[in-house]
Design an enzyme around this catalytic site. Structure first.
Site, PDB file in Angstrom:
ATOM      1  N   LYS A 136       0.862  -1.193   0.000  1.00  0.00           N
ATOM      2  CA  LYS A 136       0.000   0.000   0.000  1.00  0.00           C
ATOM      3  C   LYS A 136       0.885   1.225   0.000  1.00  0.00           C
ATOM      4  CE  LYS A 136      -3.157   2.656   3.015  1.00  0.00           C
ATOM      5  NZ  LYS A 136      -4.081   2.624   4.169  1.00  0.00           N
ATOM      6  N   ASP A 190      -2.490  10.218   3.540  1.00  0.00           N
ATOM      7  CA  ASP A 190      -3.880   9.822   3.730  1.00  0.00           C
ATOM      8  C   ASP A 190      -4.596  10.846   4.606  1.00  0.00           C
ATOM      9  OD1 ASP A 190      -6.300   8.606   3.995  1.00  0.00           O
ATOM     10  OD2 ASP A 190      -5.597   6.926   5.230  1.00  0.00           O
ATOM     11  N   LYS A 244     -10.068  12.971   7.945  1.00  0.00           N
ATOM     12  CA  LYS A 244      -9.615  12.574   9.279  1.00  0.00           C
ATOM     13  C   LYS A 244      -9.550  13.793  10.207  1.00  0.00           C
ATOM     14  CE  LYS A 244      -6.496   8.770   7.962  1.00  0.00           C
ATOM     15  NZ  LYS A 244      -7.146   7.708   8.749  1.00  0.00           N
ATOM     16  N   ASP A 265       1.723   6.450   5.472  1.00  0.00           N
ATOM     17  CA  ASP A 265       0.760   5.495   4.927  1.00  0.00           C
ATOM     18  C   ASP A 265       1.275   4.821   3.645  1.00  0.00           C
ATOM     19  OD1 ASP A 265      -1.652   4.281   5.577  1.00  0.00           O
ATOM     20  OD2 ASP A 265      -2.865   5.612   4.320  1.00  0.00           O
ATOM     21  N   ASP A 267     -11.966   7.152   3.477  1.00  0.00           N
ATOM     22  CA  ASP A 267     -10.776   6.913   4.309  1.00  0.00           C
ATOM     23  C   ASP A 267     -10.382   5.434   4.322  1.00  0.00           C
ATOM     24  OD1 ASP A 267      -8.679   7.512   5.939  1.00  0.00           O
ATOM     25  OD2 ASP A 267      -9.885   7.769   7.770  1.00  0.00           O
ATOM     26  N   GLU A 302      -9.245   3.770   1.962  1.00  0.00           N
ATOM     27  CA  GLU A 302      -8.713   3.854   0.602  1.00  0.00           C
ATOM     28  C   GLU A 302      -7.643   2.813   0.303  1.00  0.00           C
ATOM     29  OE1 GLU A 302      -7.543   5.524   3.092  1.00  0.00           O
ATOM     30  OE2 GLU A 302      -5.437   4.986   2.804  1.00  0.00           O
ATOM     31  N   ARG A 330      -7.469  -0.433   0.884  1.00  0.00           N
ATOM     32  CA  ARG A 330      -8.011  -1.652   0.256  1.00  0.00           C
ATOM     33  C   ARG A 330      -8.443  -1.372  -1.173  1.00  0.00           C
ATOM     34  NH1 ARG A 330     -12.494  -2.041   4.884  1.00  0.00           N
ATOM     35  NH2 ARG A 330     -10.783  -0.973   5.967  1.00  0.00           N
TER      36      ARG A 330
HETATM   37  N1  BES Z   1      -4.223   4.581   6.846  1.00  0.00           N
HETATM   38  C1  BES Z   1      -5.393   4.312   7.610  1.00  0.00           C
HETATM   39  C2  BES Z   1      -5.145   3.290   8.726  1.00  0.00           C
HETATM   40  C3  BES Z   1      -4.279   3.739   9.866  1.00  0.00           C
HETATM   41  C4  BES Z   1      -4.813   4.394  10.938  1.00  0.00           C
HETATM   42  C5  BES Z   1      -2.939   3.422   9.876  1.00  0.00           C
HETATM   43  C6  BES Z   1      -4.016   4.765  12.008  1.00  0.00           C
HETATM   44  C7  BES Z   1      -2.149   3.774  10.939  1.00  0.00           C
HETATM   45  C8  BES Z   1      -2.687   4.446  12.008  1.00  0.00           C
HETATM   46  C9  BES Z   1      -6.502   3.735   6.733  1.00  0.00           C
HETATM   47  O1  BES Z   1      -6.522   4.196   5.436  1.00  0.00           O
HETATM   48  C10 BES Z   1      -7.797   4.113   7.366  1.00  0.00           C
HETATM   49  O2  BES Z   1      -8.045   5.267   7.502  1.00  0.00           O
HETATM   50  N2  BES Z   1      -8.584   3.099   7.755  1.00  0.00           N
HETATM   51  C11 BES Z   1      -9.818   3.307   8.389  1.00  0.00           C
HETATM   52  C12 BES Z   1     -10.809   2.347   7.797  1.00  0.00           C
HETATM   53  C13 BES Z   1     -12.237   2.618   8.153  1.00  0.00           C
HETATM   54  C14 BES Z   1     -12.687   3.933   7.563  1.00  0.00           C
HETATM   55  C15 BES Z   1     -13.093   1.482   7.626  1.00  0.00           C
HETATM   56  C16 BES Z   1      -9.639   3.055   9.889  1.00  0.00           C
HETATM   57  O3  BES Z   1      -8.860   2.191  10.262  1.00  0.00           O
HETATM   58  O4  BES Z   1     -10.263   3.757  10.666  1.00  0.00           O
HETATM   59 ZN    ZN Z   2      -4.639   4.792   4.681  1.00  0.00          ZN
HETATM   60 ZN    ZN Z   3      -7.567   6.030   5.214  1.00  0.00          ZN
END
Ligand code: BES
Ligand code: ZN
Ligand code: ZN
Length: 508
Positions: A268, A273, A280, A291, A350, A352, A354
């Site tokens: 990824k 992000d 966020k 990210d 968010d 993104e 996947r």
């Molecule tokens: N890059 C983030 C995941 C992340 C969060 C990595 C904190 C490291 C620290 C990812 O893209 C994300 O925002 N995931 C969301 C998914 C949700 C919206 C289904 C998450 O984990 O909240």
């Molecule tokens: Zn992310």
């Molecule tokens: Zn994200």
């Protein structure tokens, strides 16, 4: 940091500080451990007095320095913790503790007295490699935008002494292998630490091209026009809000063994992000420059595979895009068509990672028919909630692959923990309007529903493992306190040592 091997005893050589390992004092233990007789001698008994007074106890992280009365430099002692629990990881950590403690104290060269570290069941060559690894990794500092805080230690020498001199060639081999992987880790950290204005998707493509030139790898970069031709709707959607367009980057390492396995390593690469339209909160948003850590780790893995001339064929696939809100951004409610024709209902912009991985995974499977696919992604906050910020989540329906990765994890000290993937999670990512949805209405098991989503794009016939590295990909000044000294503040390059070890051990 330069690493050397020397057959002499550290206390006879000309180094600023000769460092030895001190096992922790057991309850009824009286005399100084026998492995420290030389240190006792060259300090004219000072080490023994300090031991007797319980000024030094050999606890982990304890670093003590003595001046030699003969004026020939200093003797350093680093705590190893309880004698029975000394293993490769405690030696790796001790070397890093010593380097960090001594840096900035007029130390240019250190010696590491192997005989004092290679105790218990640890083989001398493994102990020597762990010392080199801890010293190189622990000496790292990201100094692109400021001067170093302290003058770095320039050279660490592993001294074999009379105890291990006859193992010199085996030790040299083990140290050289580990040192070169550790150098790749530093290179990977430097790249991961770059901010998003610099480390754009195109910049990552340039890095891949340069790597390809240096190691004779085939590199292909798909720009936004090519991505449109290939129906990579996931990458195009996520990258749509940014003025830095997305890239799918592919590197091919031919492998040292023609009949060997083909392993695809997919990363990824979200260069930033922000969350996109599902933006966020401001707190910690700056961390989202990390990210891209999965994709950058893939570059490191390719570099390590080529450096060590590993047997398997390795295909690196980097899914790179910047997730920003903007006029061209994708939105909740959109339906995206991906490389293999499957459709995704976007519910949260968010989620993104996947979405970009959908194209990259389907592409890797379709074009290369790999025996094994491993993806690395800072995918979910849920995985950090479940496992903390030192351990990656491992999700795989292939037991042999999962066990091989757990074995590589134990050997490298990069912790991973296996999590389940069941029909419950597969059910949760089904959509009313598309093949899958990128987010679920109910929150539980976010790391697992993310994995169920990814599985749709790998299929069930290829052995696949997903590593959610959201926790361990970087550290900050508060998490650093309880993490090993060989992890710096900022990018850790988690996954490079682990996956390299997996490839080296035959990619089962
Ligand atoms: N890059 C983030 C995941 C992340 C969060 C990595 C904190 C490291 C620290 C990812 O893209 C994300 O925002 N995931 C969301 C998914 C949700 C919206 C289904 C998450 O984990 O909240
Ligand atoms: Zn992310
Ligand atoms: Zn994200």
């Amino acid at each position: 940091m330069k690493i050397s091997i020397d057959r002499r005893d550290a206390t006879e050589a000309n180094v600023d500080v000769s460092v030895s390992g001190l096992p922790e004092r057991a309850e009824k233990e009286e005399g100084l451990p026998r492995t420290l007789a030389r240190e006792e001698a060259v300090t004219a008994g000072l080490v023994g007095i300090a031991w007797k007074n319980r000024e030094i106890r050999g606890r982990r992280k304890e670093v003590t320095v003595f001046h030699r009365p003969d004026g020939k430099g200093r003797v350093g002692l680093v705590g190893l913790g309880p004698r029975d629990s000394v293993d490769v990881e405690s030696i790796r950590r001790a070397a890093a503790e010593a380097v960090r403690a001594l840096r900035g104290h007029s130390v240019q060269s250190i010696g590491l007295r192997l005989a004092s570290f290679a105790i218990g069941s640890v083989a001398p060559e493994d102990a020597a490699a762990a010392l080199a690894e801890g010293a190189v990794l622990g000496g790292y500092e990201f100094t692109r935008y400021r001067a170093p805080r302290d003058a770095p230690i320039e050279e660490a020498t592993v001294f074999l002494g009379s105890e291990h001199g006859r193992l010199e060639s085996a030790i040299r081999k083990a140290v050289e292998r580990t040192r070169s992987v550790a150098e790749v880790v530093l290179w990977t950290r430097d790249l991961s630490n770059l901010p998003a204005d610099t480390a754009t998707p195109e910049r990552l493509a340039e890095e891949a091209r340069a790597l390809g030139k240096e190691f004779d790898l085939k590199v292909t970069v798909f720009n936004e026009a090519k991505l449109a031709e290939m129906h990579c709707g996931g990458l195009l959607a996520v990258g749509g809000g940014s003025s830095h367009p997305p890239r799918l980057i592919v590197l091919e390492y031919a492998g040292g063994n023609r009949s060997g396995k083909t392993v695809a390593v997919v990363g990824k690469g979200i260069t930033f992000d922000s969350g996109g339209i599902s933006i966020k909160p401001a707190l910690h948003m700056a961390d989202m420059k990390f990210d891209k850590s999965g994709a950058v780790a893939v570059l490191g893995i390719l570099r390590a595979a080529a450096t060590l001339k590993l047997p398997p064929k390795v295909i690196g696939v980097l899914a790179c895009a910047e997730n920003l809100p903007g006029g061209g951004a994708y939105r909740p409610g959109d339906v995206v068509t991906t490389y293999n024709g499957k459709t995704i209902e976007i519910l949260n912009t968010d989620a993104e990672g996947r979405v970009v991985l959908s194209d990259a995974l389907a592409f890797a499977v379709d074009r290369y028919h790999p025996d094994v696919v491993i993806d690395l992604a800072t995918l979910t906050g849920a995985c950090v909630t479940a496992l903390g910020d030192d351990t990656a989540g491992l999700i795989s329906t292939n037991d042999a692959l999962a066990l091989a990765l757990l074995d590589a994890s134990a050997r490298t000290g990069e912790p991973i923990w296996r999590l389940p993937l069941t029909d419950v999670h597969r059910e949760l990512v089904k959509s009313e309007v598309a093949d899958v949805r990128n987010s679920t209405e109910i929150p539980p098991a976010g790391a697992l529903t993310a994995a169920a989503f990814l599985e749709t794009f790998v299929g069930t016939t290829t052995a696949w493992a997903h590593l959610d590295i959201a926790g361990p990909a970087w550290t900050n000044s508060s998490t650093r306190k309880y993490q090993p000294a060989y992890l710096p503040v900022g990018a850790t390059a988690f996954g490079v040592r682990l996956v390299t070890r997996y490839l080296e051990d035959g990619a089962r």
